[in-house]
Design a protein around this motif. Structure first.
Motif, PDB file in Angstrom:
ATOM      1  N   LYS B  20       0.823  -1.198   0.000  1.00 28.43           N
ATOM      2  CA  LYS B  20       0.000   0.000   0.000  1.00 28.43           C
ATOM      3  C   LYS B  20       0.864   1.258   0.000  1.00 28.43           C
ATOM      4  N   CYS B  23       1.859   2.037   4.073  1.00 28.69           N
ATOM      5  CA  CYS B  23       2.180   0.980   5.030  1.00 28.69           C
ATOM      6  C   CYS B  23       2.637  -0.222   4.234  1.00 28.69           C
ATOM      7  N   CYS B  25       1.291  -3.259   4.111  1.00 26.33           N
ATOM      8  CA  CYS B  25       0.284  -4.244   3.727  1.00 26.33           C
ATOM      9  C   CYS B  25       0.335  -4.471   2.224  1.00 26.33           C
ATOM     10  N   VAL B  38      -4.874  -5.646   6.308  1.00 30.39           N
ATOM     11  CA  VAL B  38      -4.890  -4.383   7.049  1.00 30.39           C
ATOM     12  C   VAL B  38      -3.856  -4.423   8.166  1.00 30.39           C
ATOM     13  N   CYS B  39      -3.466  -3.242   8.621  1.00 27.91           N
ATOM     14  CA  CYS B  39      -2.545  -3.141   9.751  1.00 27.91           C
ATOM     15  C   CYS B  39      -2.985  -1.929  10.567  1.00 27.91           C
ATOM     16  N   CYS B  42      -3.261   1.373   8.308  1.00 21.96           N
ATOM     17  CA  CYS B  42      -4.342   1.605   7.358  1.00 21.96           C
ATOM     18  C   CYS B  42      -5.709   1.420   7.998  1.00 21.96           C
TER      19      CYS B  42
END
Ligand SMILES: [Zn+2]
Lengths: 393, 472
Positions: B20, B23, B25, B38-39, B42
């Motif tokens: 992304k 980040c 991901c 997701v993390c 995000c």
């Protein structure tokens, strides 16, 4: 003091303000809005300390998002009588050797003054903001409380240095912090505009400190700095705008407090935020939202960015002549509990003493009840001056 | 009265990056279930800071170079504030004041001739998530949040729906062949600004904006409908045109005004203090330029000159991976037309038979070039080459070793081996006599002579067997 802290480890030697994350420990930043939020990772400063062998002692309560004077408006505890800062008081009574806190608008500096301990707000970009419950990204910085300049330097050597997880972290891998640079021959300026705003007790502190410096061979002169008020207004505008934006993620959708009663998504937002934030945060949000609005942006936000540039240049020019600037930390030397509806104005009034370092990113050290500001990366100059005075006493 | 259509486009394109924009991901394409990808960053959790993915900058610059834009060496990010549950931070990180590319131009050719479309700017931004509604509940899926996008904004230079669709097809083909975006379903989304004015007039008419369309067909239909609505309004004064945002309903083929927020939304844009300005220095720009794929038009010319047929050129240009395989195989010394036929006919056939597509193709340019060269220099025939290719595509074998094992190498075909063995027997009467006289060692000497003659080709076990049979 127990209601001001959440214990993590009896053996710990470092307290951590609740605006910094410690993995697994509930982090609320003093706000009902973040009730129950347990972070999945620790702040970089905490991780670095742990790697270096330190153990975290406790999470210390802060005023909601660290926006108040010293922590008086926290959802977790109510203060009466004389105000005290939680982390600063743990350092003062010797429970911990040091504490970490986020300085966004001077709260830890004022708290340090109240307890007679030291606090360093370092140069912007030297300590990672990863794991900070952020409010004003462009000026907030993780700082350190300790009893002495040496205590601060010890922790700073561990936590400062580049972190790839923070885009604003400066490239240097590490920084030197010395406390024994000779004080003799140094030049320190006292800012008349700020001295004039202080009461007799605060003034007396500054004058006594100036005398102590002189005794060490330091030249201390009174100067005029015309931009102190403009800097405070500019920082209020930038700080509230950025805070308004950064706390907009607390909307009741993903985590933290959610209102029980809502029918539409707009009601969910409005009710959750109405219940979750205190009056001071709401005032900051409204003010910040206003200065960012289309019709006000140029006159407020944009202009404040220009004031920031001008102020940075002015401070640089000043530091070409002086090694440090000496000012009061606040208009008074003690605060009493007060009504939250007065908080926005009261904090602004005090921020005139603390705003310049947040606005332009320079370091500020509170020690012996006064504030020393220095050129960017000149922490060692400030720490050495403070150490020289400490040895005097 | 004759009317002229005036159209400007804002096109969002999802970039093909491994992670992304802010980040680490993976892209949302990697996700199977909602919120798989997701993390904390995000999802908008406090404490996380955006860290710029440099690849996004490189792809945005590459797109800018393809569209003949000025590349801004100093580029910054801004925050756009609005509340919506699919936007975890309640702001989108985008570029307002210093977009990465400005002032470009692209030529579109239609049946009416060619027209230059000016590109106002290209900026980088993050995508939002997705809401899923079920009964009385709504669920948020953040897989798509922070997926990198570029938004390409044109000047109001289009004069027909055909030009718009031609432009979009050109972008899609450029971006696919340039590895900028897969441009798969929904990865290219358009907002169309449209107005109508009497032919010859210099002034613009009242403008409406049709939001968020992704199929070319829908875009074309929406433009035709909206243009007619504007012309009817002007001609017959049936309704008063107002500047507004509309959506296109694919079922009825009509556009409808979207629920109007009382006033125009104020997004309270301001600079993002978490992201330092990006400086694109000469060295970095040169590096991006050097890696930039040849422009589609130029590439098509190259393929045409090599004698590749139009149908195949179209396939190649629409698939970056395949055109790359071809280019790399050609770079290893193979003829372009021949290589194209191996890829587009033979590989495609094998994949089709296995129910697979080019996405599943694993053959390396080196292996493909080896097979082609073996056929060219007569080591194996075309039919054997096909067999080797099947083994390479299906089992990723080494082509040379495979030929030897399978005895496909013509130099080791049975007749040739027989010939060599016969010759060795004829030339070494002493050894043959010794062997027949009971000296087992003599067989070893004869076998060695055969192997020397065959220069290592052929299966040793098979050769030994044949030799023993002939001596018996
Ligand atoms: Zn992520």
């Amino acid at each position: 003091m127990s209601n001001y802290t959440v214990l993590l480890s009896e053996n710990g030697t470092v307290a951590v303000d609740d605006t910094l994350l410690v993995k697994g420990a509930e982090a609320k930043a003093g706000s009902r809005m973040l009730e129950g939020f347990k972070p999945l990772f620790s702040a970089e400063a905490v991780t670095r300390l742990e790697k270096a062998g330190y153990t975290m002692h406790s999470k210390t309560h802060v005023g909601e998002f660290g926006l108040d004077l010293v922590g008086e408006f926290s959802n977790d505890c109510k203060q009466t009588g004389a105000l005290r800062g939680a982390a600063a008081s743990l350092v003062a009574d010797g429970t911990v050797k040091a504490a970490l806190a986020v300085d966004v608008n001077g709260a830890p500096r004022r708290a340090a003054m109240l307890e007679g301990v030291s606090f360093l707000k370092p140069t912007y970009g030297t300590v990672s903001r990863y794991g900070v419950i952020s409010t004003a990204a462009s000026g907030e910085q993780v700082g350190v409380y300790a009893k002495t300049a040496d205590g601060i330097a010890e922790v700073m050597r561990v936590i400062a240095g580049h972190d790839g997880k923070d885009g604003t972290s400066l490239p240097a891998e590490r920084y030197e912090y010395v406390t024994d640079a000779p004080a003799g021959g140094k030049r320190v300026a006292v800012v008349k505009e700020l001295l004039d705003k202080a009461d007799d007790a605060a003034k007396a502190n500054v004058n006594a400190y100036a005398d102590a410096l002189r005794a060490k061979g330091v030249t201390v002169e009174e100067i005029r700095v015309s931009l102190t008020d403009a800097a405070a207004v500019a920082w209020q505008i930038l700080m509230t705008a950025e805070t308004c934006n950064n706390v907009s993620r607390y909307d009741g959708v993903k985590f933290g407090h959610r209102a029980e009663n809502y029918k539409t998504i707009d009601e969910l937002y409005v009710n959750s935020r109405t219940e979750g934030f205190n009056f001071l945060t709401k005032a900051v949000i409204l003010y910040g939202s206003d200065v960012l609005s289309k019709t006000r942006y140029k006159a407020c936000y944009d202009k404040s960015l220009r004031v920031r540039r001008v102020a940075a240049e002015a401070m640089n020019a000043l530091f070409a002549q002086y090694d440090a600037v000496l000012t009061p930390v606040a208009s008074v030397t003690g605060f009493e509990a007060y009504d939250i509806h007065e908080a926005f104005d009261k904090v602004f009034k005090e921020s005139v003493f603390t705003a310049i370092p947040n606005l332009v990113g320079i370091p500020a050290l509170v020690s012996g009840g006064v504030q020393l500001m220095g050129k960017a990366f000149d922490e060692s100059v400030l720490l050495s001056l403070a150490a020289a005075v400490e040895k005097e006493g | 009265m004759k009317y002229e259509l005036v159209i400007g486009l804002e096109t969002h394109v999802e970039l093909s990056t491994e992670s992304k924009i802010f980040c680490s991901c993976g892209g949302h394409a990697a996700a199977d279930e909602p919120n798989d990808c997701v993390c904390p960053a995000c999802c908008g959790m406090p404490g996380m800071l955006p860290v710029m993915n440099k690849r996004v900058v490189e792809l945005a610059v590459t797109a800018g170079l393809m569209l003949n834009c000025h590349i801004n060496r100093y580029t910054t990010f801004d925050k756009k504030n609005y509340y919506y549950p699919d936007l975890p931070c309640a702001y989108q990180i985008t570029q307002l004041n210093h977009p990465i590319c400005t002032d470009g131009c692209v030529t579109v050719k239609t049946s009416e001739g060619s027209r230059d479309i000016r590109i106002k700017q290209i900026h980088m931004e993050e995508d939002a998530g997705k809401l899923v509604h079920e009964g009385n509940s709504s669920y948020v899926d953040f897989n798509r949040t922070s997926v990198p996008l570029i938004e390409i904004v044109t000047q109001p230079d289009f004069r027909s729906a055909e030009e718009v669709v031609t432009y979009l097809a050109k972008l899609r083909s450029m971006f696919r062949s340039g590895g900028i975006s897969e441009c798969q379903e929904g990865a290219m989304r358009c907002d169309v600004n449209i107005s109508v004015r009497p032919e010859g007039s210099e002034e613009f008419g009242v403008r409406t904006e049709i939001k968020n369309m992704s199929s070319f067909e829908a875009i074309e239909r929406a433009i035709r409908y909206e243009a007619q609505r504007h012309m009817d309004a002007l001609e017959f004064e049936l309704e008063e045109l107002v500047q507004e945002t509309r959506r296109f309903d694919e079922v009825s083929g009509k556009t409808f005004a979207m629920r109007n927020k009382e006033t125009e939304a104020d997004y309270r844009y301001f600079p993002d203090a978490n992201l330092m300005p990006i400086i694109i220095d000469d060295e970095w720009l040169e590096q991006i330029k050097a890696n930039k794929p040849v422009a589609v038009d130029e590439k098509a010319e190259d393929y045409r000159a090599a004698g590749i047929v139009e149908k195949d050129i179209a396939t190649l240009l629409s698939d970056h991976k395949i055109s790359r395989l071809l280019d790399d195989t050609v770079a290893l010394g193979c003829d372009a037309k021949t290589a194209a036929s191996w890829i587009l006919t033979d590989c495609a056939g094998i994949l089709r038979k296995d129910g697979k597509s080019f996405d599943d193709l694993v053959v390396t340019p080196e292996k493909l070039a080896t097979i082609i060269k073996m056929v060219e220099d007569g080591t194996i025939n075309r039919g054997a080459g096909k067999k080797v290719l099947i083994a390479v595509v299906e089992q990723d074998v080494d082509p040379v070793a495979f030929c030897k094992e399978q005895g496909l190498d013509r130099k080791v075909d049975t007749a040739m081996i027989d010939e060599v063995i016969d010759r060795v027997i004829a030339e070494n009467p002493k050894a043959v006599e010794d062997f027949r006289g009971g000296k087992a060692k003599a067989l070893q000497a004869l076998f060695g002579a055969c192997m020397r003659e065959l220069k290592g080709a052929g299966d040793p076990a098979m050769i030994k067997e044949k030799l023993e049979a002939k001596l018996a």
